[in-house]
Design an enzyme around this catalytic site. Sequence first.
Site, PDB file in Angstrom:
ATOM      1  N   ASP A 161       0.403  -1.384   0.206  1.00  7.06           N
ATOM      2  CA  ASP A 161       0.475  -0.251   0.782  1.00  7.06           C
ATOM      3  C   ASP A 161       0.178   1.550  -0.110  1.00  7.06           C
ATOM      4  O   ASP A 161       0.960   2.513   0.622  1.00  7.06           O
ATOM      5  CB  ASP A 161      -0.738   0.114   1.486  1.00  7.06           C
ATOM      6  CG  ASP A 161      -2.193  -0.860   1.437  1.00  7.06           C
ATOM      7  OD1 ASP A 161      -2.050  -2.427   0.522  1.00  7.06           O
ATOM      8  OD2 ASP A 161      -2.781  -1.264   2.150  1.00  7.06           O
ATOM      9  N   ASP A 181      -4.900  -0.867  -2.381  1.00  5.15           N
ATOM     10  CA  ASP A 181      -6.271  -0.245  -1.294  1.00  5.15           C
ATOM     11  C   ASP A 181      -6.993  -0.208  -2.615  1.00  5.15           C
ATOM     12  O   ASP A 181      -5.811   1.083  -3.288  1.00  5.15           O
ATOM     13  CB  ASP A 181      -6.531   0.390  -0.094  1.00  5.15           C
ATOM     14  CG  ASP A 181      -6.774  -0.090   1.477  1.00  5.15           C
ATOM     15  OD1 ASP A 181      -6.824  -0.935   1.214  1.00  5.15           O
ATOM     16  OD2 ASP A 181      -6.868   0.563   2.008  1.00  5.15           O
ATOM     17  N   HIS A 215     -10.365   0.559  -2.791  1.00  2.71           N
ATOM     18  CA  HIS A 215     -12.050   1.220  -2.418  1.00  2.71           C
ATOM     19  C   HIS A 215     -12.805   1.080  -4.239  1.00  2.71           C
ATOM     20  O   HIS A 215     -12.814   2.620  -3.884  1.00  2.71           O
ATOM     21  CB  HIS A 215     -11.935   1.527  -0.764  1.00  2.71           C
ATOM     22  CG  HIS A 215     -10.859   0.771  -0.123  1.00  2.71           C
ATOM     23  ND1 HIS A 215     -10.768   0.077   0.096  1.00  2.71           N
ATOM     24  CD2 HIS A 215     -10.228   1.509   0.764  1.00  2.71           C
ATOM     25  CE1 HIS A 215     -10.079  -0.479   1.752  1.00  2.71           C
ATOM     26  NE2 HIS A 215     -10.096   0.741   1.956  1.00  2.71           N
ATOM     27  N   HIS A 249     -17.205   2.429   0.640  1.00  2.92           N
ATOM     28  CA  HIS A 249     -16.839   1.117   1.429  1.00  2.92           C
ATOM     29  C   HIS A 249     -17.669   1.637   2.696  1.00  2.92           C
ATOM     30  O   HIS A 249     -17.546   2.640   3.057  1.00  2.92           O
ATOM     31  CB  HIS A 249     -15.405   1.206   1.455  1.00  2.92           C
ATOM     32  CG  HIS A 249     -14.741   0.336   1.557  1.00  2.92           C
ATOM     33  ND1 HIS A 249     -13.555   0.238   3.105  1.00  2.92           N
ATOM     34  CD2 HIS A 249     -14.617  -0.612   0.915  1.00  2.92           C
ATOM     35  CE1 HIS A 249     -13.372  -1.023   3.014  1.00  2.92           C
ATOM     36  NE2 HIS A 249     -14.212  -1.861   2.180  1.00  2.92           N
ATOM     37  N   HIS A 279     -10.495   6.933   1.761  1.00  2.00           N
ATOM     38  CA  HIS A 279      -8.607   6.733   1.040  1.00  2.00           C
ATOM     39  C   HIS A 279      -9.411   5.709  -0.280  1.00  2.00           C
ATOM     40  O   HIS A 279     -10.104   4.659  -0.296  1.00  2.00           O
ATOM     41  CB  HIS A 279      -7.974   6.618   2.431  1.00  2.00           C
ATOM     42  CG  HIS A 279      -8.587   5.311   2.682  1.00  2.00           C
ATOM     43  ND1 HIS A 279      -9.818   5.230   3.511  1.00  2.00           N
ATOM     44  CD2 HIS A 279      -7.979   3.825   2.234  1.00  2.00           C
ATOM     45  CE1 HIS A 279      -9.159   4.236   3.955  1.00  2.00           C
ATOM     46  NE2 HIS A 279      -8.589   2.863   3.094  1.00  2.00           N
ATOM     47  N   LYS A 292      -6.796  -4.973  -3.373  1.00  2.00           N
ATOM     48  CA  LYS A 292      -7.670  -5.912  -1.931  1.00  2.00           C
ATOM     49  C   LYS A 292      -8.758  -4.236  -1.266  1.00  2.00           C
ATOM     50  O   LYS A 292      -8.102  -3.238  -1.259  1.00  2.00           O
ATOM     51  CB  LYS A 292      -6.881  -5.586  -0.739  1.00  2.00           C
ATOM     52  CG  LYS A 292      -5.766  -4.623  -0.233  1.00  2.00           C
ATOM     53  CD  LYS A 292      -4.841  -5.238   0.255  1.00  2.00           C
ATOM     54  CE  LYS A 292      -4.184  -4.214   0.864  1.00  2.00           C
ATOM     55  NZ  LYS A 292      -4.930  -2.966   1.661  1.00  2.00           N
ATOM     56  N   CYS A 329      -2.205  -2.712   7.677  1.00  2.00           N
ATOM     57  CA  CYS A 329      -1.491  -2.770   6.751  1.00  2.00           C
ATOM     58  C   CYS A 329      -0.676  -4.126   6.348  1.00  2.00           C
ATOM     59  O   CYS A 329      -0.160  -4.931   6.419  1.00  2.00           O
ATOM     60  CB  CYS A 329      -2.372  -2.830   5.207  1.00  2.00           C
ATOM     61  SG  CYS A 329      -3.210  -2.117   5.176  1.00  2.00           S
TER      62      CYS A 329
HETATM   63  C1  VGL Z   1      -5.238   1.013   5.461  1.00  2.00           C
HETATM   64  C2  VGL Z   1      -5.883   1.369   6.947  1.00  2.00           C
HETATM   65  C3  VGL Z   1      -7.639   1.676   5.793  1.00  2.00           C
HETATM   66  C4  VGL Z   1      -3.192   0.417   5.177  1.00  2.00           C
HETATM   67  C5  VGL Z   1      -5.482   0.785   5.091  1.00  2.00           C
HETATM   68  O1  VGL Z   1      -3.245   0.243   4.606  1.00  2.00           O
HETATM   69  O2  VGL Z   1      -2.293   0.540   6.260  1.00  2.00           O
HETATM   70  N1  VGL Z   1      -4.729   2.051   6.383  1.00  2.00           N
HETATM   71  N2  VGL Z   1      -7.058   0.698   5.006  1.00  2.00           N
HETATM   72 ZN    ZN Z   2      -8.529   1.133   3.666  1.00  2.00          ZN
END
Ligand code: VGL
Ligand code: ZN
Length: 206
Positions: free
Chosen positions: A13, A58, A60, A64, A93, A116, A160
């Site tokens: 990510d 990520d 979304h 979401h 995000h 994801k 993550c």
């Molecule tokens: C993440 C919060 C929400 C991450 C992803 O990539 O760490 N944190 N979605």
């Molecule tokens: Zn996320």
Amino acid sequence: MDGKTPEVVVIVDVQADFTEVRNGSLSVPGTDQSYVDEVTARTRTFKDKGFPIVATADHHPADHVSFFTNHPGAKPFDVKRIGDVEQVLWPPHCVQGTPGADLLVPEDLVTRVVRKGIHKDHDSYSGFRDDSGNETGLKSILQDMGATRLIVYGLATDVCVKHTVLHALEEGFDVDVVLSLCRGITPDGTDAAVEEMTQKGAAMAE
Ligand code: VGL
Ligand code: ZN
């Protein structure tokens, strides 16, 4: 050569919305341009050694479940019980099709991208599977590559990265976490994540 390598890099990510350099909506402390440059340089070195580079992202939908804006009355970082899950309600995000979802690692370095958090009703901190057990495809990609040892780094250490590493260990991979290329959301959460990953069998590297 059979084109298979036991060592595969998994970058978690490293996306615009998680960085300060891109004024991300969920920017993680310490993610300035020099962080992104360091991730890029080290990734190039791993690629030059012949290691495949897999990046998780990520990805979304706008509606979401993890976005506080989709829960009337909720504030950012509230925690809400949804079914069996204690869902943290994040600022929106990495919405599909927006610049916030951009990967900041140059495309030419990345062998495969694994998206994801794509289903609106389920979050997926782990690069392997979401909260309802839907596989992302990462496991079979790694198996096809012949991976036995994963070199993991990215964002965020306490969310993550941690969940991806714990699932990787469960799936039987050896895991090296490159801590100098990870940044966490909170200091306490990051310390606890490093301890848990270590205790479950991951090696911490610089
Ligand atoms: C993440 C919060 C929400 C991450 C992803 O990539 O760490 N944190 N979605
Ligand atoms: Zn996320």
